[in-house]
Design a protein around this motif. Structure first.
Motif, short mmCIF file in Angstrom:
data_model
loop_
_atom_site.label_atom_id
_atom_site.label_comp_id
_atom_site.label_asym_id
_atom_site.label_seq_id
_atom_site.Cartn_x
_atom_site.Cartn_y
_atom_site.Cartn_z
N SER A 157 0.84 -1.19 0.00
CA SER A 157 0.00 0.00 0.00
C SER A 157 0.87 1.24 0.00
O SER A 157 2.02 1.21 0.44
CB SER A 157 -0.88 0.00 1.25
OG SER A 157 -1.62 -1.19 1.33
N PRO A 158 0.34 2.37 -0.49
CA PRO A 158 1.16 3.59 -0.54
C PRO A 158 1.66 3.97 0.84
O PRO A 158 0.98 3.85 1.83
CB PRO A 158 0.17 4.63 -1.06
CG PRO A 158 -0.86 3.86 -1.79
CD PRO A 158 -0.99 2.57 -1.05
N GLY A 159 2.88 4.43 0.91
CA GLY A 159 3.49 4.86 2.15
C GLY A 159 4.71 5.68 1.83
O GLY A 159 4.86 6.18 0.74
N ARG A 160 5.62 5.83 2.79
CA ARG A 160 6.81 6.61 2.51
C ARG A 160 7.69 5.86 1.52
O ARG A 160 7.57 4.66 1.34
CB ARG A 160 7.57 6.87 3.81
CG ARG A 160 8.15 5.62 4.46
CD ARG A 160 9.18 6.02 5.50
NE ARG A 160 9.71 4.88 6.17
CZ ARG A 160 10.61 4.05 5.66
NH1 ARG A 160 11.06 4.26 4.45
NH2 ARG A 160 11.06 3.02 6.34
N GLU A 161 8.62 6.57 0.90
CA GLU A 161 9.53 5.95 -0.05
C GLU A 161 10.48 5.00 0.69
O GLU A 161 10.83 5.20 1.83
CB GLU A 161 10.33 7.02 -0.79
CG GLU A 161 9.49 7.86 -1.73
CD GLU A 161 10.35 8.82 -2.53
OE1 GLU A 161 11.58 8.77 -2.41
OE2 GLU A 161 9.78 9.62 -3.28
N GLY A 162 10.93 3.98 -0.03
CA GLY A 162 11.84 3.02 0.57
C GLY A 162 11.09 1.94 1.32
O GLY A 162 9.86 1.95 1.45
N ALA A 163 11.86 0.96 1.78
CA ALA A 163 11.27 -0.20 2.43
C ALA A 163 10.78 0.13 3.84
O ALA A 163 11.27 1.04 4.49
CB ALA A 163 12.31 -1.32 2.51
N ALA A 164 9.79 -0.64 4.28
CA ALA A 164 9.45 -0.65 5.71
C ALA A 164 10.55 -1.44 6.41
O ALA A 164 10.93 -2.53 5.97
CB ALA A 164 8.10 -1.31 5.92
N VAL A 165 11.09 -0.90 7.49
CA VAL A 165 12.21 -1.52 8.19
C VAL A 165 11.74 -2.08 9.53
O VAL A 165 11.24 -1.33 10.38
CB VAL A 165 13.37 -0.52 8.42
CG1 VAL A 165 14.52 -1.20 9.16
CG2 VAL A 165 13.85 0.05 7.09
N LEU A 166 11.88 -3.40 9.69
CA LEU A 166 11.57 -4.06 10.96
C LEU A 166 12.87 -4.59 11.54
O LEU A 166 13.54 -5.42 10.92
CB LEU A 166 10.58 -5.22 10.75
CG LEU A 166 9.25 -4.91 10.06
CD1 LEU A 166 8.41 -6.18 9.98
CD2 LEU A 166 8.49 -3.82 10.80
N THR A 167 13.24 -4.11 12.73
CA THR A 167 14.45 -4.58 13.41
C THR A 167 14.05 -5.47 14.57
O THR A 167 13.21 -5.10 15.39
CB THR A 167 15.28 -3.39 13.92
OG1 THR A 167 15.73 -2.62 12.79
CG2 THR A 167 16.48 -3.86 14.71
N PHE A 168 14.66 -6.65 14.63
CA PHE A 168 14.32 -7.64 15.66
C PHE A 168 15.48 -7.75 16.65
O PHE A 168 16.64 -7.93 16.26
CB PHE A 168 14.06 -9.00 15.03
CG PHE A 168 12.87 -9.03 14.11
CD1 PHE A 168 11.66 -9.54 14.54
CD2 PHE A 168 12.97 -8.52 12.83
CE1 PHE A 168 10.56 -9.56 13.70
CE2 PHE A 168 11.87 -8.52 11.97
CZ PHE A 168 10.67 -9.04 12.41
N CYS A 169 15.19 -7.64 17.93
CA CYS A 169 16.23 -7.79 18.95
C CYS A 169 15.63 -8.54 20.13
O CYS A 169 14.42 -8.76 20.19
CB CYS A 169 16.79 -6.44 19.37
SG CYS A 169 15.57 -5.32 20.04
N SER A 170 16.50 -8.95 21.07
CA SER A 170 15.99 -9.78 22.16
C SER A 170 16.65 -9.48 23.50
O SER A 170 16.02 -9.60 24.54
CB SER A 170 16.20 -11.26 21.83
OG SER A 170 17.57 -11.55 21.66
N GLY A 171 17.93 -9.14 23.51
CA GLY A 171 18.61 -8.93 24.78
C GLY A 171 19.06 -10.20 25.45
O GLY A 171 19.68 -10.17 26.51
#
Length: 416
Positions: free
Chosen positions: A139-153
């Protein structure tokens, strides 16, 4: 003039000619009557002399299996699978089987039943760009990819498995996806996809143009999925860490979704990836020490300036019979407003697929794990306004991983 040989249902005879001409303007095509005749014709020809087009034929061997067998024989100049209603899953299967192109007969200028739309199937060189998906678009959104960062600690929560499962599901929906493995010293995300290694990020740093590298920094998993990282030598990690922001920026160009896996330690590389994320997804499980790990990562995110509304929590190996502990989030800094997603325990089957490098088969494996991963990914993308416009993704976005309310005496019955 180049020669092509094809097999298909009678209703698609005319379309086969259009497929051949869309791939080669000077094509001359011969139609054969059976799947066996097509394979035998190509096998007995001079290597590289004939191109093969496999259409849909009622009965007998499946079209994708026939195309894969011809590709495996190695005599065809080019192997093309042409059928109606091509899915992202089919394109993935074709890519793994070495089929050169997949053509959707329902797409293109001719409209349903008369279109021709081709995309590269499997034999893409390492570092080639990912083509768009078959019918799904974000769907339309900002330019570039959606960035999902996964972390856990903390280690052992299944963070890398979740990233691999998300990537497999996204490319199934036709989303152009890239993965970045920021466990720079010990990352093994590549093994989930049966790859011998990923790209060496230290080599990219030495090359200079990180922001312009994009797909050139990726190993191709499928035409829709690429992987960058980690470092080939653990001692190179310190050379890469200062350049993570540039890596993320470069990889986010030219794709729809960037999934960033991180190390269990909260390094500078992890901090940069967290700051750049559209969603920082903190992965946890219910083992002892999980609450303390959540608190550490949530507190760090706030100190780094990550907005609380950009933080999400994913409970891995959750039980469908247990509800979400919302009080846990409210008690920890940074998690007060974090939305909670759940990935149900996949049991031995999911673990075996990942261990054998078959992560791409997870979406088709069925069961609670595959279903909950699809729901979580769809809802994350919907929240960002980037949900793919395919039916399967839309259904997943409407799903739920919350516990159903118990009913007296088991099953709910209609009053009479």
């Amino acid at each position: 003039m180049s020669e092509w040989v094809a097999v298909c249902d009678e209703r698609d005879y005319e379309l086969m000619g259009r497929v051949a001409r869309s791939l080669d303007a000077s094509a001359e095509i011969e139609l054969v009557g059976t799947s066996d005749a097509l394979r035998r014709t190509v096998f007995e020809a001079v290597p590289g002399e004939l191109g093969a087009i496999v259409g849909q034929v009622d009965g007998g061997v499946a079209d994708v299996n026939l195309a894969a067998a011809i590709a495996h024989d190695g005599n065809a100049r080019r192997v093309v699978l042409a059928r109606h209603g091509v899915s992202g899953s089919l394109r993935s299967r074709a890519a793994r089987a070495g089929i050169d192109d997949v053509v959707d007969l329902d797409e293109g200028d001719g409209g349903p039943g008369g279109g021709v739309s081709a995309s590269d199937g499997g034999r893409l060189a390492q570092g080639s760009d990912c083509p768009p998906g078959p019918s799904a678009r974000l769907s339309p959104g900002r330019e570039g990819a959606a960035v999902l960062t996964f972390c856990s600690g903390r280690g052992g929560v299944g963070k890398t498995s979740i990233v691999a499962a998300f990537a497999a599901q996204a490319q199934r929906w036709g989303v152009r996806t890239r993965m970045l493995d920021l466990d720079l010293s010990c990352g093994n995300l590549f093994s989930c996809f049966g790859l011998p290694r990923g790209t060496d990020l230290s080599w990219l740093v030495e090359g200079g143009d990180l922001e312009g590298s994009g797909a050139g920094s990726c190993v191709t998993v499928t035409p829709l999925l690429g992987l960058a990282g980690p470092c080939e030598r653990p001692e190179s990690a310190e050379l890469v860490s200062p350049h993570v922001a540039e890596l993320v920026s470069g990889l986010a160009r030219g794709c729809d979704l960037l999934l960033v896996d991180t190390s269990t330690t909260l390094t500078d590389a992890v901090a940069q990836a967290a700051q750049l994320a559209d969603r920082l997804v903190i992965v946890s499980d219910d083992r002892p020490g999980g609450t303390a790990a959540l608190a550490r990562v949530g507190g760090l995110a706030v100190r780094l300036g990550v907005a609380r509304t950009r933080i999400a929590r994913l409970e891995n190996r959750a039980s469908p019979r247990r509800g979400t502990d919302l009080a846990l989030g409210r008690a920890e800094v940074g998690l007060e407003v974090a939305r909670v997603y759940r990935a149900f325990d996949g049991g031995g089957e999911a673990a075996d697929l990942l261990a054998e490098g078959l992560a791409l088969e997870l979406p088709d494996s069925g069961g609670p794990f595959a279903e909950s991963v699809a729901i979580s990914l769809a809802q994350l993308l919907a929240e960002l306004g980037r949900l793919p416009t395919c039916e399967e993704a839309a259904r997943a976005a409407e799903g739920s991983t919350t516990r159903r309310r118990p009913v007296l005496f088991g099953l709910r019955r209609e009053a009479r």
